[in-house]
Design an enzyme around this catalytic site. Structure first.
Site, PDB file in Angstrom:
ATOM      1  CB  SER A  50      59.143  49.428 -10.818  1.00 45.51           C
ATOM      2  OG  SER A  50      59.748  49.129  -9.676  1.00 45.51           O
ATOM      3  CB  ALA A  58      54.053  52.827  -6.411  1.00 50.00           C
ATOM      4  CG  HIS A  59      58.049  51.232  -4.206  1.00 47.91           C
ATOM      5  ND1 HIS A  59      58.551  50.256  -3.563  1.00 47.91           N
ATOM      6  CD2 HIS A  59      57.108  50.809  -5.095  1.00 47.91           C
ATOM      7  CE1 HIS A  59      57.735  49.197  -3.721  1.00 47.91           C
ATOM      8  NE2 HIS A  59      57.032  49.412  -4.782  1.00 47.91           N
ATOM      9  CG  ASN A  60      61.772  51.755  -6.935  1.00 48.57           C
ATOM     10  OD1 ASN A  60      61.414  51.511  -5.846  1.00 48.57           O
ATOM     11  ND2 ASN A  60      63.048  52.059  -6.959  1.00 48.57           N
TER      12      ASN A  60
END
Lengths: 343, 343, 343
Positions: free
Chosen positions: C264, C244-246
């Site tokens: 994250s 996923a993102h980050n």
């Protein structure tokens, strides 16, 4: 792009406190962001505030207090306080990076059937194929390498990222976003057995995706056997999600990555399905249900419940079971102790 | 398409009871289906029979009884009773929607290597690439955007949907169907460690897919390190399934969506693997084993067993464990009560 | 290709014992491999040694002993003993199948923006699109149908297999391998709610993939909201994995198929994540952590731990819990027995 922080404050309907500054973008708090604005969205960011280099802050009102105010003033940080921090984040990003996609063209390599109907200001990228009797409404963007099968309808302002596959007879509403690699409308997994051999049931149904839905990358949404698979208005789906044939998903539901929903199940509105959760077929999930990560749902769930675990249970009950298991050593000891005493 | 219900009855080797009617298609029971035929495949459909608008029914013999007969007669519903309801479903769909794909062409944008061997009545869609020394047998359909690497063999009547990737040296048998986005023959996940660095073991094996296999969308089937990954005759695989290198899957096995099978495992014939199940590498699953949804199989399973849970156990045992956990509160109470009495 | 076994022995810095032979390739032990060399990597292969047809063996030193030596000699098998068996496997494969990909060409159908910068000895396959301001370094291979969005950097010697999608602003280091169907840089799953409607937060971050990373087929790696999603040097990722993102993933980490990491989260170096494991967002996984198959990790994990189960616990503790559950029937019996006695 360089702007005055005071102009951003106006854009956000907020007030700049401290000196005006020129900023060149929006950044995460803990990066080299000397000339960029940052947003304080979480308490834990404040706990490490000494590590932030930026002198231009947007602070969520919920996190703002006298102590922080004192810090900001003494550090000569320019700041603004906003009521809706995530909305401010969106607005700030859009302020710096306005969506500039304005190409209106059909790439010369794209194959558009003469019987397809293409609206105004549509972009169709290289190596796309649009089959016959398909309509693409105004301002849609079909990126490189997409396939759209015959008799499909693509709504206004739809964005298909590169290499999306849309099978025939699919209906996609307005402003739908679909990320790369996703497959909409492949045959459902439907077979019957005859003398040990699995015989395919042809799938003549369709997939209907309503307005404002977003679907992540490499998802699969199977078409109905006879009827439809439907994803209702405003629902957002993450990457690698499986939606089987004849599933109906309500409005404004969230489905996280790698979740899977088996055939003919109905999901309500405002449901939240966490990552890697699985839901069996032919059941009903009520409105506002929350399903935990990796949960295995094997029966219908009534409105408003939160479930977790396998098989999925009301979350507080699932937690109790975990606690009960933790008690077993104590039970064993107590039995042992009694035995000793008895001896 | 309009047909007489009596003609459909003849096609299904059944007998029409009630008036003959003109019907225009086959539909699900609970839709606007006034002029369409429906099939009664499940008891629960009969329970809501008052909500059915269609006056043309096909009823599974198992569900037919005097009460239903009385209802059908009094409501003037025309009907036929069939022994094999799902077979009737397939035959009815095919009656209305005969598979009309008869295009035989190589699209002018397709790149077919001069050393590739293409059979008769083959369709190769736009933006496909067929590499050298690959053979495609008669009546195969390779839809838009597929890639077929060199030295591969594609059997008679194979259907590859748009954007399928087939790595070099793959063998695909007759009448295999592969849905969009699926990747056949990428390297297995094989590395060895040397001083903390993972070094790739080149993969020179292949994937062999036997006749009548169907594979869903966005699946991954890795090729063998040296030998083969093989999927035997008649096996059906749903979407987003992972088959690792050197796995062998038996005949007529069913694998539901998002299941994963790790390297070098052997799966028997007529096995059923439910959704999101995971099977570790280097084990053997016997014939006619059933593996429950989300089960985590960590050891070999003998013929005919049904397993569930993590780690996967014989299903009845897994159910007992669940029941045992539910007893803990009672145990705790009993211990508490005794303590009180003792005091 | 025919070679003398003695030449292979030299190549592996080993010594051939027994007669020299001509061999034509490297094979798995239990196949028709009369004229091929095989490797003995596992004890269980020795247990079935009578079923091996090849007369040319490479044996891991750890498995070699007097008994095996006697067998090899009496069966007139030619063999060599090697210290690093998997390294010998790699070297043997490369000896027979040298990587011969030396095409340096841009296919005439590929669309390369005039403002893209293409290095030397680069291969760009049919139906690729390379957008503006993207640079592709020397010796990179971009196979059929890939899309590389603008402002991206593709390192030296990178291999993108067919139909990979790379969103704009992505950075891919040297010698990275990405298998088919994988999507790099699609938007993260980021929304905020306003009056029951989910509003998209635009994603302007990027994905950075460092040198020597390998990513399997049909994976999804989302770009950061503002910042980056980063996969560090030497990490290897199997098929159908969700990042996923980050998320930040450390160096030389292994992630097996169908695992998922939520937004994250930070993963350390030399971590091993087994198949279908799930890791929630906003946590930290220390260096050298091992996460079991299907584990559900809901909190940070300190360096060096091994965890399993849902919710994931230290593996030995998770095993104890399983054992405790198995004790419940005994507990119930003991309580029953006491009751009887009491009566």
């Amino acid at each position: 792009m360089s702007i005055y922080l005071s102009d951003l404050a106006k854009h956000l309907h907020s007030t700049l406190l401290g000196d005006d500054r020129i900023i060149k973008g929006v950044a995460e708090p803990f990066t080299k962001n000397d000339d960029q604005v940052i947003l304080i969205l979480e308490k834990k960011t404040i706990n490490k505030k000494d590590r932030i280099r930026s002198k231009a802050w947007i602070v969520a009102r919920l996190l703002f207090n006298d102590q922080l105010k004192h810090f900001l003033t003494s550090e000569r940080i320019s700041y603004m306080v906003v009521d809706q921090a995530y909305e401010a984040l969106r607005q700030t990003i859009e302020f710096f990076y306005p969506n500039e996609f304005t190409e209106q063209a059909i790439h010369h390599t794209a194959i558009v059937h003469p019987e397809a109907k293409i609206g105004e200001k549509v972009f169709i990228g290289a190596f796309c194929e649009i089959e016959k009797k398909t309509s693409i409404d105004d301002s849609a963007v079909i990126a490189k390498g997409c396939f759209i099968g015959q008799n499909s309808k693509i709504g206004r302002g739809v964005h298909l990222d590169p290499n999306v596959t849309v099978y025939p007879n699919t209906e996609i509403g307005n402003n739908v976003i679909i990320h790369s690699g996703t497959v909409i409308g492949s045959d459902g997994f439907g077979f019957y057995s005859k003398e040990g051999v699995h015989i395919k049931i042809p799938h003549i149904g369709k997939v209907i995706i309503e307005d404002d839905v977003e679907i992540g990358a490499n998802c699969c949404i199977a078409r109905g056997t006879l009827g439809e698979t439907r994803i209702k208005k405003g629902t957002k789906i993450d990457n690698l999600v499986q939606i089987a044939h004849n599933v109906v998903i309500g409005e404004h539901t969230l489905i996280a990555a790698q979740a899977g929903i088996a055939g003919s199940t109905t999901i309500g509105d405002h449901v939240i399905i966490a990552g890697q959760a699985g839901i069996v077929g032919h059941i009903e999930i009520g409105n506002r249900v929350t399903i935990g990560a990796q949960a295995g749902v094997i029966g219908s769930i009534e409105e408003g419940q939160t479930v977790s675990g396998y098989p999925a249970r009301e979350h507080s009950e699932a937690m109790k079971r975990e606690a009960h298991i933790s008690q077993i050593p104590k039970i064993l000891e107590s039995i042992k102790a009694k035995k000793k005493r008895a001896e």
